[in-house]
Design a protein around this motif. Structure first.
Motif, mmCIF file in Angstrom:
data_model
loop_
_atom_site.group_PDB
_atom_site.id
_atom_site.type_symbol
_atom_site.label_atom_id
_atom_site.label_comp_id
_atom_site.label_asym_id
_atom_site.label_seq_id
_atom_site.Cartn_x
_atom_site.Cartn_y
_atom_site.Cartn_z
ATOM 1 N N CYS A 125 35.900 27.186 35.456
ATOM 2 C CA CYS A 125 35.612 27.449 33.948
ATOM 3 C C CYS A 125 34.711 28.762 33.464
ATOM 4 O O CYS A 125 34.466 28.668 34.307
ATOM 5 C CB CYS A 125 35.031 26.304 33.674
ATOM 6 S SG CYS A 125 36.122 24.376 33.797
ATOM 7 N N LYS A 126 34.953 28.868 32.615
ATOM 8 C CA LYS A 126 34.128 30.216 32.295
ATOM 9 C C LYS A 126 33.032 29.163 31.654
ATOM 10 O O LYS A 126 32.213 29.337 30.185
ATOM 11 C CB LYS A 126 35.235 30.646 31.491
ATOM 12 C CG LYS A 126 35.254 32.054 32.176
ATOM 13 C CD LYS A 126 35.838 33.240 30.462
ATOM 14 C CE LYS A 126 35.840 34.617 31.348
ATOM 15 N NZ LYS A 126 36.143 35.182 32.618
ATOM 16 N N LEU A 127 32.088 28.502 32.332
ATOM 17 C CA LEU A 127 30.327 27.610 31.104
ATOM 18 C C LEU A 127 29.667 29.119 32.347
ATOM 19 O O LEU A 127 29.439 29.918 33.414
ATOM 20 C CB LEU A 127 30.510 26.938 32.252
ATOM 21 C CG LEU A 127 31.433 26.243 32.519
ATOM 22 C CD1 LEU A 127 30.786 24.483 32.981
ATOM 23 C CD2 LEU A 127 31.798 25.656 30.626
ATOM 24 N N ASN A 130 27.417 29.682 35.767
ATOM 25 C CA ASN A 130 28.672 29.889 36.514
ATOM 26 C C ASN A 130 28.174 31.903 37.231
ATOM 27 O O ASN A 130 27.646 31.789 38.375
ATOM 28 C CB ASN A 130 30.281 30.217 36.855
ATOM 29 C CG ASN A 130 30.460 29.064 36.478
ATOM 30 O OD1 ASN A 130 29.783 27.438 37.011
ATOM 31 N ND2 ASN A 130 31.682 28.481 36.305
ATOM 32 N N TYR A 131 27.603 32.361 35.940
ATOM 33 C CA TYR A 131 27.467 33.736 36.066
ATOM 34 C C TYR A 131 25.730 33.999 35.910
ATOM 35 O O TYR A 131 25.614 34.850 37.056
ATOM 36 C CB TYR A 131 27.699 34.041 34.756
ATOM 37 C CG TYR A 131 29.007 33.880 34.689
ATOM 38 C CD1 TYR A 131 30.209 34.586 35.277
ATOM 39 C CD2 TYR A 131 29.802 32.829 34.241
ATOM 40 C CE1 TYR A 131 31.612 34.415 35.497
ATOM 41 C CE2 TYR A 131 31.004 32.261 34.262
ATOM 42 C CZ TYR A 131 32.027 33.169 35.129
ATOM 43 O OH TYR A 131 33.585 32.544 35.405
ATOM 44 N N GLY A 132 24.764 32.905 35.473
ATOM 45 C CA GLY A 132 23.755 33.258 35.872
ATOM 46 C C GLY A 132 23.307 33.022 37.317
ATOM 47 O O GLY A 132 22.180 33.818 37.497
ATOM 48 N N THR A 160 38.219 34.276 48.395
ATOM 49 C CA THR A 160 37.845 33.594 46.270
ATOM 50 C C THR A 160 37.984 34.558 46.059
ATOM 51 O O THR A 160 38.954 35.011 44.944
ATOM 52 C CB THR A 160 36.691 32.665 46.779
ATOM 53 O OG1 THR A 160 35.523 33.424 46.248
ATOM 54 C CG2 THR A 160 36.760 31.884 47.557
ATOM 55 N N GLU A 161 36.909 35.686 45.208
ATOM 56 C CA GLU A 161 36.890 36.530 44.331
ATOM 57 C C GLU A 161 36.171 37.358 44.207
ATOM 58 O O GLU A 161 35.230 37.180 45.837
ATOM 59 C CB GLU A 161 36.540 35.488 42.965
ATOM 60 C CG GLU A 161 37.493 34.666 42.555
ATOM 61 C CD GLU A 161 37.093 34.409 40.761
ATOM 62 O OE1 GLU A 161 37.646 35.107 40.016
ATOM 63 O OE2 GLU A 161 36.889 33.123 40.419
ATOM 64 N N VAL A 162 36.371 38.438 43.566
ATOM 65 C CA VAL A 162 35.631 39.740 43.497
ATOM 66 C C VAL A 162 34.741 39.785 42.982
ATOM 67 O O VAL A 162 35.002 39.992 41.275
ATOM 68 C CB VAL A 162 36.072 40.981 44.235
ATOM 69 C CG1 VAL A 162 37.736 40.805 43.390
ATOM 70 C CG2 VAL A 162 35.204 42.058 44.208
ATOM 71 N N GLY A 236 40.442 41.829 36.344
ATOM 72 C CA GLY A 236 40.574 41.374 35.602
ATOM 73 C C GLY A 236 40.174 41.793 33.723
ATOM 74 O O GLY A 236 40.715 42.220 33.632
ATOM 75 N N THR A 237 40.050 41.218 32.804
ATOM 76 C CA THR A 237 40.035 41.215 31.506
ATOM 77 C C THR A 237 39.766 43.209 30.734
ATOM 78 O O THR A 237 39.925 43.425 30.642
ATOM 79 C CB THR A 237 40.259 40.776 30.485
ATOM 80 O OG1 THR A 237 40.905 39.829 30.248
ATOM 81 C CG2 THR A 237 40.366 40.937 29.044
ATOM 82 N N ALA A 238 38.432 43.081 31.544
ATOM 83 C CA ALA A 238 37.763 44.225 31.321
ATOM 84 C C ALA A 238 38.054 45.312 31.973
ATOM 85 O O ALA A 238 38.106 46.663 31.807
ATOM 86 C CB ALA A 238 36.426 44.286 32.273
HETATM 87 C C1 LIG Z 1 36.252 35.809 33.140
HETATM 88 C C2 LIG Z 1 37.437 35.728 34.625
HETATM 89 C C3 LIG Z 1 38.008 36.115 35.542
HETATM 90 C C4 LIG Z 1 38.684 37.115 35.364
HETATM 91 O O1 LIG Z 1 39.913 36.904 34.073
HETATM 92 P P1 LIG Z 1 40.463 37.445 32.937
HETATM 93 O O2 LIG Z 1 41.070 36.488 32.188
HETATM 94 O O3 LIG Z 1 42.105 38.121 33.719
HETATM 95 O O4 LIG Z 1 39.668 37.925 32.114
HETATM 96 C C5 LIG Z 1 37.927 36.041 37.208
HETATM 97 N N1 LIG Z 1 36.995 35.743 37.417
HETATM 98 C C6 LIG Z 1 35.989 35.214 37.654
HETATM 99 C C7 LIG Z 1 35.273 34.209 37.952
HETATM 100 C C8 LIG Z 1 35.924 35.672 35.698
HETATM 101 O O5 LIG Z 1 34.645 34.990 34.952
#
Ligand SMILES: *Cc1c(COP(=O)(O)O)cnc(C)c1O
Length: 290
Positions: A125-127, A130-132, A160-162, A236-238
């Motif tokens: 989830c985009k909470l 997770n990011y802090g 997993t992710e980058v 990712g979107t950016a």
């Molecule tokens: C937002 C995000 C992405 C990419 O999601 P998009 O919808 O493609 O922008 C991937 N991993 C993490 C951890 C993210 O927060």
């Protein structure tokens, strides 16, 4: 309220007590203290025809609703329903990311001592929380001369992710097949709109195997030694896609030959997605804003 300001130039200032004043976000807000908060990242694109388009916005809205449920925010299924919430939409102009010169490969630091997400957690989830908690690892990556963190998981060091992007590997797999692979949505992967779109496009092309599968560091190292890795990129979107050229793992620099291989597939996804986003190509993924 006791207030003490800090700046790099002069450090901590004198403390003083003053009324709260007219703050739109209360300093005692649970979003600041317990990260009961979520966000979304969606762009609007001014197309070559001057019209403005959103890219698959319902996927963002669906994800936002899922994040809200997980954060016990409205729409809430929780027992303690909040009585108030605040939705901000920050609208900031960004230039076209698809400018020449921005397609630079990045180097990654992979160390299992920090974990971005875990089974049963909130990594899907985009909470805000997770990011802090990932910033500290990001700083350590930069101190080691890398640009982003390659997040590993489990005893077998699954890739997993980058950073805050999903990860793709284009390679010749263990069975000798050309394969585009990304980890499955098993609870620790953020379901990216870009990730889904890349999978959808590749399935549609039907030119190589497309897999949601586990990839471990030892799978990757074996493939590098056997010259089976073609391209590796974040999505990712950016940035849409971001080529990967190096991974620092267990004190060794692994060279990823993404740039030497074109990068063909990475560039093809970048062109295809940006053509849709900027209206150079018609697609029902682009939603016109009137
Ligand atoms: C937002 C995000 C992405 C990419 O999601 P998009 O919808 O493609 O922008 C991937 N991993 C993490 C951890 C993210 O927060």
């Amino acid at each position: 309220m006791l207030t003490i300001e800090w700046s790099l130039a002069s450090g901590w200032e004198k403390p003083y007590i003053k009324p709260l004043g007219n703050l739109s976000l209360h300093p005692a807000s649970s979003s600041l203290h317990y990260a009961i908060e979520l966000f979304e990242g969606m762009k609007a694109y001014r197309g070559v025809d001057g019209k403005i388009r959103l890219f698959r916005p319902t996927l963002n809205m669906d994800r936002m609703a899922r994040s809200a449920i997980r954060a016990a925010l409205p729409p809430s299924l929780g027992v303690k329903k909040p009585t108030k919430a605040l939705l901000y939409v920050i609208m900031s102009p960004v230039g076209p990311y698809f400018a020449s010169g921005s397609f630079n490969p990045i180097s990654l630091w992979a160390d299992p001592k920090y974990v971005r997400a875990w089974k049963g957690g909130t990594g899907d989830c985009k909470l805000g929380g997770n990011y802090g908690s990932s910033i500290y690892a990001q700083q350590e990556a930069m101190e080691l001369g890398c640009q982003q963190v390659l997040w590993l998981y489990g005893e077998d060091h699954q890739i997993t992710e980058v950073g805050t992007m999903n990860l793709f590997l284009y390679w010749i797999n263990e069975d000798g097949e050309n394969e585009l692979a990304t980890p499955p949505l098993d609870g620790i992967i953020l379901p990216g709109v870009t990730r889904q779109s890349i999978l959808d496009l590749a399935q549609n092309w039907g030119e190589f195997k497309v897999s949601e599968r586990y990839i471990t560091m030892s799978d990757l190292i074996a493939a590098l030694e056997e010259n089976r890795v073609k391209e590796m990129f974040g999505a990712g979107t950016a940035c849409i896609v971001c080529p990967i050229s190096k991974i620092l793992y267990k004190g060794k620099h692994l060279h990823i030959p993404t740039m030497e291989n074109g990068p063909q597939i990475t560039t093809r996804f970048l062109n295809k997605l940006s053509d849709i986003q900027y209206g150079r190509e018609d697609s029902d993924w682009a939603v016109l804003v009137s």
